[in-house]
Design an enzyme around this catalytic site. Structure first.
Site, PDB file in Angstrom:
ATOM      1  N   CYS A  34    -112.649 -57.329 -13.726  1.00 21.24           N
ATOM      2  CA  CYS A  34    -111.310 -56.852 -13.388  1.00 21.24           C
ATOM      3  C   CYS A  34    -111.020 -56.894 -11.898  1.00 21.24           C
ATOM      4  CB  CYS A  34    -111.090 -55.436 -13.912  1.00 21.24           C
ATOM      5  SG  CYS A  34    -112.216 -54.243 -13.233  1.00 21.24           S
ATOM      6  N   CYS A 103    -113.518 -47.224 -14.422  1.00 16.63           N
ATOM      7  CA  CYS A 103    -113.270 -46.961 -12.995  1.00 16.63           C
ATOM      8  C   CYS A 103    -114.107 -45.774 -12.528  1.00 16.63           C
ATOM      9  CB  CYS A 103    -111.795 -46.674 -12.749  1.00 16.63           C
ATOM     10  SG  CYS A 103    -110.722 -48.082 -13.079  1.00 16.63           S
TER      11      CYS A 103
END
Length: 145
Positions: A34, A103
């Site tokens: 990502c 994250c």
């Protein structure tokens, strides 16, 4: 995608952004899938994290988790910082969408990588303290932007 007010606050007003030129622990982790990259800088004196800064290239959740994670370890001992988990970061942010949990994993790993660097600079093998650092790409689902 809905984010909590805490996530939005840490995204729009991130804490502890920047670099520490004389940091004695620096860790960088990234996720190729990502493109999120986090770099953590630690200034540790007498076993206490006196200062912590971060630079994150990534989505809002990546910035928010970096900001929250730095707030959670600032002023803490190295031992306490090592206990920080991605779940604690998510909880402090009042939740993250499932596709953004990775994250928080990156934030935890960035801190552990910086702490491993700190131990290495002291001439100490970091593995007994930090554990085996895993490749973040292996750990999570593909991100959605």
């Amino acid at each position: 995608m809905l984010y909590s007010e805490k996530v939005m606050d840490h995204f729009t007003n991130p804490r502890n952004v920047g670099e520490i030129p004389d940091a004695n622990g620096v860790g960088e982790v990234g996720n190729a899938k990502c493109g999120d990259i986090m770099k953590m800088y630690l200034k540790i004196e007498n076993g206490v994290i006196e200062d912590v800064k971060f630079k994150t290239f990534g989505c809002g959740a990546a910035i928010a988790t970096s900001s929250m994670a730095t707030e959670m370890i600032k002023g803490k001992t190295v031992e306490d910082a090592l206990k920080l988990t991605n779940s604690a970061v998510v909880e402090a942010l009042e939740g993250l969408p499932p596709v953004k949990i990775h994250c928080s994993v990156l934030a935890e790993q960035a801190i552990k990588t910086a702490l491993a660097d700190y131990y290495t600079r002291q001439g100490i093998d970091p593995t007994p303290f930090v554990g085996e650092l895993k490749d973040p790409d292996e750990e999570h689902l593909a991100c959605e932007r």
